[in-house]
Design a protein around this motif. Structure first.
Motif, PDB file in Angstrom:
ATOM      1  N   PHE A 102       0.831  -1.202   0.000  1.00  0.00           N
ATOM      2  CA  PHE A 102       0.000   0.000   0.000  1.00  0.00           C
ATOM      3  C   PHE A 102       0.865   1.252   0.000  1.00  0.00           C
ATOM      4  CE2 PHE A 102      -2.105   3.276   2.680  1.00  0.00           C
ATOM      5  CZ  PHE A 102      -3.149   3.598   1.835  1.00  0.00           C
ATOM      6  N   SER A 103       0.774   2.032  -1.087  1.00  0.00           N
ATOM      7  CA  SER A 103       1.553   3.266  -1.205  1.00  0.00           C
ATOM      8  C   SER A 103       0.734   4.506  -0.875  1.00  0.00           C
ATOM      9  CB  SER A 103       2.102   3.401  -2.627  1.00  0.00           C
ATOM     10  OG  SER A 103       1.032   3.590  -3.541  1.00  0.00           O
ATOM     11  N   GLY A 104      -0.597   4.357  -0.908  1.00  0.00           N
ATOM     12  CA  GLY A 104      -1.467   5.520  -0.768  1.00  0.00           C
ATOM     13  C   GLY A 104      -1.915   6.074  -2.100  1.00  0.00           C
ATOM     14  N   LEU A 139       2.097  11.411   3.066  1.00  0.00           N
ATOM     15  CA  LEU A 139       0.820  11.643   2.394  1.00  0.00           C
ATOM     16  C   LEU A 139      -0.076  10.406   2.468  1.00  0.00           C
ATOM     17  CD1 LEU A 139       2.003  13.522  -0.836  1.00  0.00           C
ATOM     18  CD2 LEU A 139       0.689  14.498   1.061  1.00  0.00           C
ATOM     19  N   ALA A 140       0.550   9.226   2.485  1.00  0.00           N
ATOM     20  CA  ALA A 140      -0.223   7.979   2.551  1.00  0.00           C
ATOM     21  C   ALA A 140      -0.990   7.853   3.861  1.00  0.00           C
ATOM     22  CB  ALA A 140       0.702   6.775   2.363  1.00  0.00           C
ATOM     23  N   TYR A 190      -4.731   6.368   4.317  1.00  0.00           N
ATOM     24  CA  TYR A 190      -5.049   5.287   5.250  1.00  0.00           C
ATOM     25  C   TYR A 190      -6.226   5.656   6.146  1.00  0.00           C
ATOM     26  CZ  TYR A 190      -4.893   2.521   9.479  1.00  0.00           C
ATOM     27  OH  TYR A 190      -5.254   1.755  10.550  1.00  0.00           O
ATOM     28  N   GLU A 191      -6.206   6.858   6.672  1.00  0.00           N
ATOM     29  CA  GLU A 191      -7.305   7.295   7.537  1.00  0.00           C
ATOM     30  C   GLU A 191      -8.629   7.299   6.770  1.00  0.00           C
ATOM     31  OE1 GLU A 191      -6.280  11.010   9.326  1.00  0.00           O
ATOM     32  OE2 GLU A 191      -4.435  10.250  10.214  1.00  0.00           O
ATOM     33  N   GLU A 192      -8.581   7.736   5.513  1.00  0.00           N
ATOM     34  CA  GLU A 192      -9.784   7.749   4.679  1.00  0.00           C
ATOM     35  C   GLU A 192     -10.299   6.321   4.458  1.00  0.00           C
ATOM     36  OE1 GLU A 192     -11.111   9.612   0.365  1.00  0.00           O
ATOM     37  OE2 GLU A 192      -9.130   8.689   0.560  1.00  0.00           O
TER      38      GLU A 192
END
Length: 237
Positions: A25-27, A60-61, A65-67
């Motif tokens: 997972f890079s974002g 920025l990722a 993640y939070e989203e």
């Protein structure tokens, strides 16, 4: 080896791990869409973000993640931020001059991805996770790590450890398709990932050179995995 990102972390209470997956997972848009697709299919997801030592604004990722966690709280088990720069240096940088002469192009990005896969394999073996996924797409297949031939070579490597490697959004043929599907999930269409200094610093090689590079690096990858488990136990999986 592993740093835990505690936001939203929770214990996997499922009795069966058959539908548990570790997602690279890079974002960015593609790995974010992969998360949504896997969540919709009922997977329990561990998000693995790697620090290769050469990425600007990797934080920025965190926003992505939070989203994602707010959108799929029942699917996402936790996120891990894992340093990969040591193995990346060994695989891709220590013999860079010889590699460029041999393969006639700069394949640093492939060694970076290989280091992520090796560490993901260790993570999955230690946590009884049967599947690894990423956000590779058809429209990005010109990039060395996303070439079908490279994916098949890495897939065979995973099979050596009885770990399944899947590409849940590889059918996506354009950035516009990905953005449209992110929007349907109610997710931002922005690419919330850092910028790697090595991105775009190479010419596009022939696929057979990429596969040859991977196969030449795999013995070193296997030794790294074996060494990791030898230091912990005599029982190598």
């Amino acid at each position: 080896m592993v740093k835990t990102k505690p936001i939203g972390s929770k214990k996997n209470t499922s009795n069966s791990k058959a539908k548990t997956v570790a997602l690279l997972f890079s974002g960015g848009r593609d790995s974010s869409l992969a998360c949504g697709v896997l969540a919709k299919k009922g997977y329990q997801i561990y998000l693995l973000t790697f620090n290769n030592g050469a990425t600007i604004r990797q934080d920025l990722a965190d926003n992505r993640y939070e989203e994602l966690f707010k959108k799929f709280p029942d699917a996402i088990i936790k996120r891990e931020i894992i340093p990969s720069y040591g193995l990346f240096k060994d695989l891709g940088l220590k013999n860079l001059e010889k590699d460029i002469k041999k393969y006639e192009t700069n394949l640093i990005c492939m060694s970076c991805k290989l280091s992520m896969h090796v560490i993901s394999l260790i993570y999955c073996l230690e946590n009884d996770i049967p599947t690894i996924a990423d956000g590779y797409t058809d429209y990005q297949k010109k990039w060395i790590e996303q070439m079908p031939e490279a994916i098949e070579a890495v897939k065979r490597f995973h099979e050596e450890y009885d770990i399944k490697y899947i590409n849940p959004v590889y059918s996506e043929t354009s950035k516009e398709q990905v953005k449209d599907k992110l929007m349907k999930f109610g997710l931002s269409t922005k690419s919330l990932e850092g910028t790697c200094l090595f991105g775009g610093t190479f010419s596009i090689p022939e696929p057979h050179r990429v596969v040859s590079y991977i196969e030449d690096k795999l013995p070193q990858c296997r030794r790294y995995i074996k060494s990791h488990f030898d230091e912990k136990t005599d029982n190598f999986p």
